[in-house]
Design a protein around this motif. Structure first.
Motif, PDB file in Angstrom:
ATOM      1  N   LYS A 194      -1.681   3.960  -6.981  1.00 33.34           N
ATOM      2  CA  LYS A 194      -2.869   3.734  -7.570  1.00 33.34           C
ATOM      3  C   LYS A 194      -4.184   4.134  -6.497  1.00 33.34           C
ATOM      4  CE  LYS A 194      -1.021   0.210 -10.527  1.00 33.34           C
ATOM      5  NZ  LYS A 194      -1.080  -1.346 -10.770  1.00 33.34           N
TER       6      LYS A 194
ATOM      7  N   ILE B  53       0.901  -1.264  -0.003  1.00 32.79           N
ATOM      8  CA  ILE B  53      -0.060  -0.032   0.065  1.00 32.79           C
ATOM      9  C   ILE B  53       0.699   1.331   0.053  1.00 32.79           C
ATOM     10  CG2 ILE B  53      -1.564   1.301   1.488  1.00 32.79           C
ATOM     11  CD1 ILE B  53      -2.762  -1.273   2.308  1.00 32.79           C
TER      12      ILE B  53
ATOM     13  N   SER C 261       2.605   2.077  -3.420  1.00 35.31           N
ATOM     14  CA  SER C 261       1.650   2.138  -4.576  1.00 35.31           C
ATOM     15  C   SER C 261       0.846   3.480  -4.437  1.00 35.31           C
ATOM     16  CB  SER C 261       0.638   0.895  -4.686  1.00 35.31           C
ATOM     17  OG  SER C 261      -0.327   1.273  -5.788  1.00 35.31           O
TER      18      SER C 261
ATOM     19  N   THR D  59      -5.436   1.248  -4.406  1.00 35.54           N
ATOM     20  CA  THR D  59      -4.704   0.779  -3.316  1.00 35.54           C
ATOM     21  C   THR D  59      -5.051   1.750  -2.007  1.00 35.54           C
ATOM     22  OG1 THR D  59      -2.992   0.022  -4.888  1.00 35.54           O
ATOM     23  CG2 THR D  59      -2.306   0.497  -2.595  1.00 35.54           C
TER      24      THR D  59
END
Length: 294
Positions: free
Chosen positions: A117, A112, A115, A120
């Protein structure tokens, strides 16, 4: 001339910086908080060594001549309370849950934290949502889930519940700490041929020592003090008792005999209080080390 001198003194006094007034609310609040936390502990410790008459007559007094270790010794040796057995089983739960929590929360937090994104970050919010749900509100749904998978009234089911309840806070603390570690360290490890999992366990995880220690302390204290989960998820027929449930089973029928209540409660809370006082600096450092990104 006199008027001029007084005017000059008035201007000089105006130019002098005024000393800020010390706020009164903060010391008063700290004093009240100190009393609220120390008075129950004082009553518990003092009344654990007093007779029934002294407890009922003067619970706040400290009769040095009448203090005795008899009741505390009875609490340790009595088979009705099984404090020693409760210690062993609780320590087993603490060790197993802590290990499983670190093994699961560490890689999840690493994925997490590294990332960017959106999904996430939504996953992190999903884990954080678990911190806002009272544990007692989940007991009944947990019972139905454990029954459906055949883990009701088992130690494995209790361990699974404790691990799941410790993951949200653990992942949150780990994510905040890992984000303070430069990603260049990961890139250097990958250039040397290390995979993501190996990079985490061999390079990132050793750097997370303050956060890991904090998580272990918080989880250990929470598991030790937990009463609702083992009391409901493990029925008396299982023969398994934690410190809290063993003492409850022993003193519930002697609730009016304070010479049994206070010594047993002292045996239950003394280890965790000593542990917390000794390790509190690690808790503070672990909670603040990831607060400011430097």
């Amino acid at each position: 001339m006199v008027v001029h001198a007084e005017t000059e003194r008035g201007r000089a006094a105006a130019r002098e910086p005024r000393r800020p007034r010390r706020p009164v609310v903060r010391p008063v609040m700290l004093a009240l908080l100190f009393l609220a936390m120390t008075v129950p502990i004082y009553l518990l410790v003092v009344n654990s060594f007093k007779t029934q008459e002294d407890i009922l007559g003067s619970p706040f007094s400290l009769p040095l001549g009448n203090l005795t270790l008899e009741y505390l010794g009875n609490a340790v040796s009595s088979p009705q309370y099984n404090v020693i057995g409760g210690y062993g089983f609780t320590l087993f739960l603490v060790v197993v849950v802590d290990i499983l929590c670190i093994v699961m929360a560490g890689p999840a937090a690493y994925a997490i934290a590294r990332s960017l994104k959106r999904r996430t970050q939504l996953l992190l919010l999903y884990f954080l949502a678990g911190t806002f749900i009272p544990g007692a509100a989940l007991i009944i749904p947990v019972i139905y889930v454990l029954r459906s998978v055949g883990l009701a009234n088992t130690v494995t089911g209790l361990v699974a519940h404790d691990v799941a309840s410790t993951l949200p806070v653990s992942i949150f603390l780990f994510v905040g700490f890992i984000r303070t570690i430069p990603p260049a360290i990961d890139q250097a490890a990958m250039i040397d041929g290390a995979g993501r999992l190996r990079t985490f366990w061999t390079i990132i995880f050793p750097l997370m020592r303050p956060a890991v220690v904090t998580v272990l302390i918080l989880n250990s204290i929470g598991i030790w003090n937990d009463f609702v989960s083992p009391q409901i998820l493990l029925s008396p027929g299982s023969g398994r008792y934690t410190v809290t449930t063993a003492i409850y089973a022993g003193i519930s029928q002697y609730s009016t005999d304070l010479t049994k209540v206070f010594p047993n409660l002292l045996l239950a809370v003394a280890p965790v209080i000593i542990f917390f006082v000794y390790m509190q600096r690690h808790i503070i450092s672990g909670l603040t080390v990831g607060a400011v990104k430097g």
